[in-house]
Enzyme design. Sequence first.
Site, PDB file in Angstrom:
ATOM      1  N   CYS A 140       2.280  -3.195   4.266  1.00  0.00           N
ATOM      2  CA  CYS A 140       1.710  -2.857   5.034  1.00  0.00           C
ATOM      3  C   CYS A 140       0.612  -3.904   5.827  1.00  0.00           C
ATOM      4  O   CYS A 140      -0.497  -4.020   5.240  1.00  0.00           O
ATOM      5  CB  CYS A 140       1.037  -1.611   4.931  1.00  0.00           C
ATOM      6  SG  CYS A 140      -0.237  -0.909   6.377  1.00  0.00           S
ATOM      7  N   CYS A 143      -2.696  -2.489   7.210  1.00  0.00           N
ATOM      8  CA  CYS A 143      -3.437  -2.237   6.200  1.00  0.00           C
ATOM      9  C   CYS A 143      -4.293  -3.490   5.462  1.00  0.00           C
ATOM     10  O   CYS A 143      -5.529  -3.658   5.207  1.00  0.00           O
ATOM     11  CB  CYS A 143      -2.907  -1.542   5.107  1.00  0.00           C
ATOM     12  SG  CYS A 143      -1.854  -0.308   5.423  1.00  0.00           S
ATOM     13  N   ASP A 144      -3.295  -4.453   5.144  1.00  0.00           N
ATOM     14  CA  ASP A 144      -3.962  -5.631   4.176  1.00  0.00           C
ATOM     15  C   ASP A 144      -3.792  -6.903   4.897  1.00  0.00           C
ATOM     16  O   ASP A 144      -4.232  -7.943   4.610  1.00  0.00           O
ATOM     17  CB  ASP A 144      -2.862  -5.722   3.150  1.00  0.00           C
ATOM     18  CG  ASP A 144      -2.768  -4.237   2.334  1.00  0.00           C
ATOM     19  OD1 ASP A 144      -3.664  -3.874   2.333  1.00  0.00           O
ATOM     20  OD2 ASP A 144      -1.825  -4.067   1.846  1.00  0.00           O
TER      21      ASP A 144
END
Length: 320
Positions: A140, A143-144
Amino acid sequence: MMSDPAAPQVHDVAIVGGGGAGLTAALYTSRAKLSTILFEKLMPGGQIASTDLVENYPGFPEGVLGPDIAQKMEAQAKRYGTEFLFEEVREVRRKDHFFEVITAEGSTVSRAVILAMGACFRRLGVPNEKEFTGKGVSYCATCDGAFFKGKEILVIGGGDSALQEGIFLTRFASKVTIVHRRDQLRAAPILQDRASANAKISFIWDTVVDKIEGRNKVEAVLLKNVKTQQVSSRNVEGIFIFAGHDPATAFVEGFVERDEKGYVRTGESCATSVPGVFAAGEVRKGAVWQLVAACGEGCEAALAVQNYLEQHKERAGSAS
Ligand code: NAP
């Protein structure tokens, strides 16, 4: 007819999955005044919730942020009365004329079911991938990505996700190398053009990941050229994997008909092999994997539920 207060509440429809398909289905069934319960194991939005910018949803010429449209779809369904339950569904089964949706926390009875669980990202299955997930291995970018400011990143895959997310990652990374197992990309031409024009992106062709290495986190990746069989090591701290998806349908195995890959087979109006159970979005065999299509199928399944319930009015009593 007086309802029995001791009998469990029967919802008109239970929707499993809160991505584009499930949220749209919920909007339509709630607006049709059908009591609607939606099960979601994580957060509403499904794949769009972890997509930075959605550029091909009609009506948004500048694009729309994935998490924004996901939140708005959730709010819209709630506004018309959809009840959300943040629990993972373990089983769906028949209960007389009804269906029982079972989670670890309990069970819910409904007259109809819409399966809209979408698909889960596919792992490569290489050594240390699981161990280092969250320690340099990610699926992701939104997200990261920010954890890799100024660092070199490998992106695995040659589809739309790999290119779109690879382009997004150039906001943070010093360099993004896209590693693809063939010498031709699967991604849409517009994304190919954009990635090729991005100075931070380069490609490695005909190559797969052999092993991920490091002590407690990713430090290097062993890459194997599938044509020459030559293995080389690359020092990187981040590896983002976009190798496609598999349908999240394991818990309906043996309940509805699926194809050999696990996608739910549907007929007219999103109907599955079980009357009263419908499927929409990426769980469905033949889905086209676009948000706008998932929403369209959610609408179609919701209208089919209305029809089904209208035809089975005599079963509107309470479950025992
Ligand atoms: P995808 O289209 O299935 O692509 C997966 C990629 O990973 C392919 O290039 C595949 O290689 C590669 N791959 C698969 N298994 C691998 C392995 N074990 N090792 C190395 N590489 C592997 O998946 P996706 O990119 O996630 O897209 C899924 C669907 O969503 C598509 O229909 C796509 O069009 C859609 N989508 C659309 C957008 C958009 O419209 N902007 C954005 C994201 C996704 P091969 O090419 O050799 O098979």
